[in-house]
Design a protein around this motif. Structure first.
Motif, PDB file in Angstrom:
ATOM      1  N   THR A 196       0.877  -0.320  -4.012  1.00 43.03           N
ATOM      2  CA  THR A 196       1.719  -0.099  -5.177  1.00 43.03           C
ATOM      3  C   THR A 196       3.063  -0.751  -4.919  1.00 43.03           C
ATOM      4  OG1 THR A 196       0.658   1.996  -5.719  1.00 43.03           O
ATOM      5  CG2 THR A 196       2.883   1.680  -6.558  1.00 43.03           C
ATOM      6  N   LEU A 197       3.556  -1.480  -5.903  1.00 41.63           N
ATOM      7  CA  LEU A 197       4.923  -1.997  -5.845  1.00 41.63           C
ATOM      8  C   LEU A 197       5.696  -1.271  -6.935  1.00 41.63           C
ATOM      9  CD1 LEU A 197       4.437  -5.869  -5.471  1.00 41.63           C
ATOM     10  CD2 LEU A 197       5.193  -4.251  -3.699  1.00 41.63           C
ATOM     11  N   SER A 198       6.718  -0.551  -6.503  1.00 42.44           N
ATOM     12  CA  SER A 198       7.526   0.190  -7.457  1.00 42.44           C
ATOM     13  C   SER A 198       8.872  -0.518  -7.593  1.00 42.44           C
ATOM     14  CB  SER A 198       7.696   1.620  -6.928  1.00 42.44           C
ATOM     15  OG  SER A 198       8.426   2.367  -7.850  1.00 42.44           O
ATOM     16  N   ALA A 199       9.101  -1.111  -8.761  1.00 39.95           N
ATOM     17  CA  ALA A 199      10.353  -1.844  -8.991  1.00 39.95           C
ATOM     18  C   ALA A 199      11.390  -0.875  -9.532  1.00 39.95           C
ATOM     19  CB  ALA A 199      10.127  -2.972  -9.989  1.00 39.95           C
ATOM     20  N   ASN A 226      -5.296  -5.838  -4.966  1.00 36.80           N
ATOM     21  CA  ASN A 226      -4.996  -4.949  -6.092  1.00 36.80           C
ATOM     22  C   ASN A 226      -3.576  -4.435  -5.963  1.00 36.80           C
ATOM     23  OD1 ASN A 226      -8.154  -4.545  -5.644  1.00 36.80           O
ATOM     24  ND2 ASN A 226      -7.639  -4.098  -7.769  1.00 36.80           N
ATOM     25  N   VAL A 227      -2.775  -4.691  -6.984  1.00 32.04           N
ATOM     26  CA  VAL A 227      -1.387  -4.224  -6.967  1.00 32.04           C
ATOM     27  C   VAL A 227      -1.141  -3.368  -8.201  1.00 32.04           C
ATOM     28  CG1 VAL A 227       1.066  -4.866  -6.929  1.00 32.04           C
ATOM     29  CG2 VAL A 227      -0.623  -6.355  -5.827  1.00 32.04           C
ATOM     30  N   ARG A 228      -0.736  -2.129  -7.977  1.00 27.25           N
ATOM     31  CA  ARG A 228      -0.223  -1.348  -9.103  1.00 27.25           C
ATOM     32  C   ARG A 228       1.281  -1.585  -9.168  1.00 27.25           C
ATOM     33  NH1 ARG A 228      -1.911   4.593 -10.556  1.00 27.25           N
ATOM     34  NH2 ARG A 228      -3.522   3.253 -11.441  1.00 27.25           N
ATOM     35  N   LEU A 229       1.715  -2.162 -10.286  1.00 24.72           N
ATOM     36  CA  LEU A 229       3.152  -2.392 -10.477  1.00 24.72           C
ATOM     37  C   LEU A 229       3.708  -1.240 -11.292  1.00 24.72           C
ATOM     38  CD1 LEU A 229       5.670  -4.295 -10.275  1.00 24.72           C
ATOM     39  CD2 LEU A 229       4.995  -5.168 -12.524  1.00 24.72           C
ATOM     40  N   GLU A 230       4.666  -0.527 -10.692  1.00 28.49           N
ATOM     41  CA  GLU A 230       5.346   0.545 -11.420  1.00 28.49           C
ATOM     42  C   GLU A 230       6.705   0.029 -11.833  1.00 28.49           C
ATOM     43  OE1 GLU A 230       3.659   4.450  -8.974  1.00 28.49           O
ATOM     44  OE2 GLU A 230       5.781   3.892  -8.829  1.00 28.49           O
ATOM     45  N   ASN A 231       7.001   0.146 -13.116  1.00 25.80           N
ATOM     46  CA  ASN A 231       8.300  -0.316 -13.592  1.00 25.80           C
ATOM     47  C   ASN A 231       9.258   0.861 -13.771  1.00 25.80           C
ATOM     48  OD1 ASN A 231      10.502  -1.395 -14.787  1.00 25.80           O
ATOM     49  ND2 ASN A 231       9.432  -2.273 -16.557  1.00 25.80           N
ATOM     50  N   ARG A 232      10.151   1.012 -12.802  1.00 21.67           N
ATOM     51  CA  ARG A 232      11.185   2.054 -12.911  1.00 21.67           C
ATOM     52  C   ARG A 232      12.538   1.436 -13.244  1.00 21.67           C
ATOM     53  NH1 ARG A 232       8.838   6.648 -11.088  1.00 21.67           N
ATOM     54  NH2 ARG A 232       7.026   6.363  -9.731  1.00 21.67           N
ATOM     55  N   VAL A 247       5.319  -5.503 -18.710  1.00 22.85           N
ATOM     56  CA  VAL A 247       5.143  -4.123 -18.274  1.00 22.85           C
ATOM     57  C   VAL A 247       6.437  -3.396 -18.630  1.00 22.85           C
ATOM     58  CG1 VAL A 247       4.665  -2.620 -16.299  1.00 22.85           C
ATOM     59  CG2 VAL A 247       3.618  -4.904 -16.410  1.00 22.85           C
ATOM     60  N   GLY A 248       6.354  -2.508 -19.590  1.00 28.91           N
ATOM     61  CA  GLY A 248       7.557  -1.863 -20.133  1.00 28.91           C
ATOM     62  C   GLY A 248       8.158  -0.862 -19.170  1.00 28.91           C
ATOM     63  N   PRO A 249       9.439  -0.539 -19.382  1.00 29.32           N
ATOM     64  CA  PRO A 249      10.107   0.452 -18.527  1.00 29.32           C
ATOM     65  C   PRO A 249       9.359   1.783 -18.576  1.00 29.32           C
ATOM     66  CG  PRO A 249      11.658  -0.509 -20.129  1.00 29.32           C
ATOM     67  CD  PRO A 249      10.305  -1.041 -20.456  1.00 29.32           C
ATOM     68  N   GLY A 250       9.209   2.393 -17.424  1.00 22.79           N
ATOM     69  CA  GLY A 250       8.550   3.696 -17.361  1.00 22.79           C
ATOM     70  C   GLY A 250       7.035   3.619 -17.376  1.00 22.79           C
ATOM     71  N   THR A 251       6.480   2.402 -17.377  1.00 25.61           N
ATOM     72  CA  THR A 251       5.020   2.282 -17.366  1.00 25.61           C
ATOM     73  C   THR A 251       4.573   1.592 -16.080  1.00 25.61           C
ATOM     74  OG1 THR A 251       4.858   0.103 -18.415  1.00 25.61           O
ATOM     75  CG2 THR A 251       5.074   2.004 -19.890  1.00 25.61           C
ATOM     76  N   SER A 252       3.248   1.574 -15.887  1.00 28.25           N
ATOM     77  CA  SER A 252       2.737   0.827 -14.738  1.00 28.25           C
ATOM     78  C   SER A 252       1.549  -0.006 -15.192  1.00 28.25           C
ATOM     79  CB  SER A 252       2.359   1.780 -13.607  1.00 28.25           C
ATOM     80  OG  SER A 252       1.252   2.562 -13.992  1.00 28.25           O
ATOM     81  N   PHE A 253       1.168  -0.970 -14.347  1.00 24.65           N
ATOM     82  CA  PHE A 253       0.083  -1.875 -14.697  1.00 24.65           C
ATOM     83  C   PHE A 253      -0.685  -2.209 -13.434  1.00 24.65           C
ATOM     84  CE2 PHE A 253      -1.849  -5.991 -15.695  1.00 24.65           C
ATOM     85  CZ  PHE A 253      -2.390  -5.730 -16.955  1.00 24.65           C
ATOM     86  N   ASP A 254      -2.015  -2.282 -13.566  1.00 22.16           N
ATOM     87  CA  ASP A 254      -2.860  -2.582 -12.403  1.00 22.16           C
ATOM     88  C   ASP A 254      -3.295  -4.042 -12.423  1.00 22.16           C
ATOM     89  OD1 ASP A 254      -2.779  -0.001 -11.311  1.00 22.16           O
ATOM     90  OD2 ASP A 254      -4.342   0.682 -12.692  1.00 22.16           O
ATOM     91  N   TYR A 255      -2.779  -4.804 -11.477  1.00 26.66           N
ATOM     92  CA  TYR A 255      -3.172  -6.211 -11.328  1.00 26.66           C
ATOM     93  C   TYR A 255      -4.313  -6.310 -10.327  1.00 26.66           C
ATOM     94  CZ  TYR A 255       1.173  -7.770 -13.602  1.00 26.66           C
ATOM     95  OH  TYR A 255       2.192  -8.015 -14.497  1.00 26.66           O
ATOM     96  N   GLU A 256      -5.177  -7.298 -10.561  1.00 24.30           N
ATOM     97  CA  GLU A 256      -6.227  -7.583  -9.581  1.00 24.30           C
ATOM     98  C   GLU A 256      -6.365  -9.092  -9.436  1.00 24.30           C
ATOM     99  OE1 GLU A 256      -9.894  -5.259  -9.037  1.00 24.30           O
ATOM    100  OE2 GLU A 256     -10.919  -7.052  -9.765  1.00 24.30           O
ATOM    101  N   SER A 304      14.895  -3.394  -6.091  1.00 21.80           N
ATOM    102  CA  SER A 304      13.984  -3.622  -4.969  1.00 21.80           C
ATOM    103  C   SER A 304      12.592  -3.126  -5.316  1.00 21.80           C
ATOM    104  CB  SER A 304      14.468  -2.904  -3.706  1.00 21.80           C
ATOM    105  OG  SER A 304      14.394  -1.507  -3.899  1.00 21.80           O
ATOM    106  N   TYR A 305      11.618  -3.629  -4.553  1.00 16.59           N
ATOM    107  CA  TYR A 305      10.261  -3.091  -4.584  1.00 16.59           C
ATOM    108  C   TYR A 305      10.156  -2.071  -3.455  1.00 16.59           C
ATOM    109  CZ  TYR A 305       8.704  -7.024  -7.557  1.00 16.59           C
ATOM    110  OH  TYR A 305       8.527  -7.921  -8.575  1.00 16.59           O
ATOM    111  N   ASN A 306       9.727  -0.888  -3.780  1.00 16.22           N
ATOM    112  CA  ASN A 306       9.500   0.167  -2.789  1.00 16.22           C
ATOM    113  C   ASN A 306      10.743   0.446  -1.942  1.00 16.22           C
ATOM    114  OD1 ASN A 306       6.979  -0.104  -3.877  1.00 16.22           O
ATOM    115  ND2 ASN A 306       5.953  -0.783  -2.003  1.00 16.22           N
ATOM    116  N   GLY A 307      11.917   0.242  -2.506  1.00 18.56           N
ATOM    117  CA  GLY A 307      13.159   0.621  -1.835  1.00 18.56           C
ATOM    118  C   GLY A 307      13.621  -0.288  -0.730  1.00 18.56           C
ATOM    119  N   SER A 308      12.939  -1.441  -0.531  1.00 18.57           N
ATOM    120  CA  SER A 308      13.416  -2.337   0.523  1.00 18.57           C
ATOM    121  C   SER A 308      13.540  -3.766   0.006  1.00 18.57           C
ATOM    122  CB  SER A 308      12.489  -2.283   1.737  1.00 18.57           C
ATOM    123  OG  SER A 308      11.294  -2.966   1.459  1.00 18.57           O
ATOM    124  N   LEU A 309      14.446  -4.479   0.541  1.00 22.58           N
ATOM    125  CA  LEU A 309      14.724  -5.862   0.139  1.00 22.58           C
ATOM    126  C   LEU A 309      14.635  -6.744   1.374  1.00 22.58           C
ATOM    127  CD1 LEU A 309      17.799  -6.858  -2.053  1.00 22.58           C
ATOM    128  CD2 LEU A 309      17.203  -8.124  -0.003  1.00 22.58           C
TER     129      LEU A 309
END
Ligand code: C2O
Ligand code: CU
Ligand code: CU
Length: 485
Positions: free
Chosen positions: A57-60, A95-101, A128-137, A76-81
């Motif tokens: 998961t990548l949480s932006a 497989n990447v779940r992108l979370e848009n925060r 991928v809108g704010p507050g949503t997530s998307f599953d890439y493959e 950052s993604y997952n709190g690190s740069l």
């Protein structure tokens, strides 16, 4: 149009004044961040595929993140740069779940990977809108070339801000036949400007037209980190230029450098080099054989042109880099020498499209002109006279064919031209043939010059994009849609 910062409003007051105001304003706004230099180099978290799969998961998000040894507020993604480095192999599924925060839309692009541009694969046209997530493959083909790649957002209009703000990470596709080294490192180079309280500095309209360059040039989010080795050790450095507009002319004096490949794939034998020029988006796969002493990795100044006198300025882009260049890292080689290392296995010869029939020839003209489309004082950035429209297909190619494209730049600035999914073989530069097969996915086209490339539209159909990888230019419209079918 985005809300104007105080600084942009100031610069819009008069174009003549803008050119002279930029330098002073830069100091005012970002000179005060108290960075820490000289720490040991750290690397992003490494995530490695197992049994052909990697899931993450990548949480932006925007928030507190460590930059140049201090707490700052950035993206950052997952709190690190940078975000984690993804180690893959040909044939893997990612497989990447992108979370848009974030407060804005975003999406994810895997730069350079030869994967499908459709659906939930490497599709730069979805949001991928704010507050949503998307599953890439992403399914890598079994013959995917080894090399250094990277991931970053690609939502048109916000790409430069989101990458400048901190959203990027490296991807490595490993070699089938390992290259003997003592250690491997990833050096992800990016730039950013921070205010004294550690926030991302505002960027003026003038800086966007030039392609912004940050005041801090970071390696893995650090300022001039230290690397150590023993004499004779062979290291592998995978270098990514993740800067939004800065070219990196890299030097590591007194060390012996060899280039295994650029962007994707391998040269048949490693190429001895003194210097490596990486336009924004390019990557280098380097071997460094350590020689005793202390060496500084520098990015020398690069003249990439100007906006021309019609914009009231002739000078090169404002840059914090002096004549001797930006110091990126310090490499200290000391201790007992190690014995000679096994030689690098010879690679199979790269494909050469000059020997293959050409299905179509076309020309892409990259231009800048005075225009009112983007607001007062903003130039138009076009390809073949048009700025980006996601609803229009600019170029339709036949899947499986080889095409020859002339990339012509009529402006006074360089444009690094990038095509998704399919790498380009450079065959001619400024009218001169290029004899050795050179494959890149970002090809610099110098001001008032042209480059000819050949492209094999293999394996995939669907829509994707080509664009200038000076990301402010892309956001300003220098991008087109290509469909392979
Ligand atoms: Cu690195 Cu279209 O991007
Ligand atoms: Cu890309
Ligand atoms: Cu450009």
């Amino acid at each position: 149009m985005q809300p104007l910062s105080r600084r942009s409003a100031l610069l819009l007051g008069g174009l003549g004044a803008a050119a002279t105001a930029t330098g002073a304003a830069g100091l005012l706004w970002s000179g005060g961040f108290q960075a820490v230099r000289g720490q040991d180099m750290e690397e992003p978290q490494a995530l490695t595929s197992v049994d052909g799969r990697l899931r993450l998961t990548l949480s932006a998000a925007s928030g507190k993140v460590r930059i140049a040894g201090k707490d700052a507020t950035a993206l950052s993604y997952n709190g690190s740069l940078p975000g984690p480095t993804l180690f893959l192999r040909a044939g893997d599924r990612l497989n990447v779940r992108l979370e848009n925060r974030l407060g804005n839309p975003t999406n994810l692009h895997v730069h350079g990977l030869h994967v499908s541009p459709q659906g939930n694969s490497d599709n730069p046209l979805l949001a991928v809108g704010p507050g949503t997530s998307f599953d890439y493959e992403y399914q890598l083909p079994a013959d995917h070339p080894p090399g250094v790649y990277w991931y970053h957002p690609h939502h048109h209009g916000l790409v430069a801000d989101q990458i400048f703000g901190g959203l990027y990470g490296a991807i490595v596709v490993q070699d089938d036949r390992p290259i003997p080294t003592i250690r491997e490192r990833v050096l992800l180079i990016s730039d950013i400007s921070l205010t004294p309280d550690g926030r991302i500095a505002a960027v003026s309209v003038m800086e966007k037209m030039m392609g912004r360059e940050g005041d801090l040039v970071l390696v893995n989010g650090q300022l001039n980190p230290r690397l150590a080795a023993r004499p004779g050790e062979r290291e592998r450095w995978r270098v990514v230029n993740a800067c939004t507009g800065r070219y990196l002319k890299l030097r590591l004096d007194s060390q012996s450098l060899q280039l295994l490949g650029l962007d994707s794939g391998r040269f048949r034998v490693p190429d001895d080099v003194d210097e490596v020029l990486l336009a924004p988006g390019n990557r280098a796969d380097l071997l460094v054989t350590a020689q005793a002493g202390t060496a500084v990795l520098r990015a020398l100044p690069v003249n990439r042109g100007s906006l021309g006198s019609m914009m009231g300025g002739n000078g090169p882009p404002r840059s914090s880099v002096g004549r001797s260049g930006a110091v990126l890292a310090t490499f200290t080689v000391a201790g007992a020498p190690v014995a000679g290392m096994a030689s690098v296995p010879e690679q199979s010869a790269p494909r050469d499209l000059r020997a293959e029939p050409v299905a179509a020839r076309r020309e892409l003209v990259f231009a800048m002109g005075m225009g009112m489309r983007l607001g007062a004082g903003m130039m138009d950035f076009t390809i073949n006279g048009k700025s980006f429209d996601p609803a229009r297909v600019d170029t339709t190619v036949s899947a499986g064919g080889v095409e020859e494209w002339t990339l012509r730049n009529t402006s006074l600035m360089d444009h690094p031209v990038h095509l998704h999914v399919w790498p380009m073989q450079v065959i001619e530069q400024a009218g001169l043939p290029v004899d050795i097969p050179r494959w890149q996915d970002v090809v610099n086209v110098p001001a008032r010059s042209s480059v000819r490339v050949r492209i094999a539209f293999d394996d995939f159909t669907g829509k994707t994009v080509y664009h200038c990888h000076i990301l402010d230019h892309e956001d300003a419209g220098m991008m087109g849609v290509i469909e392979s079918r």
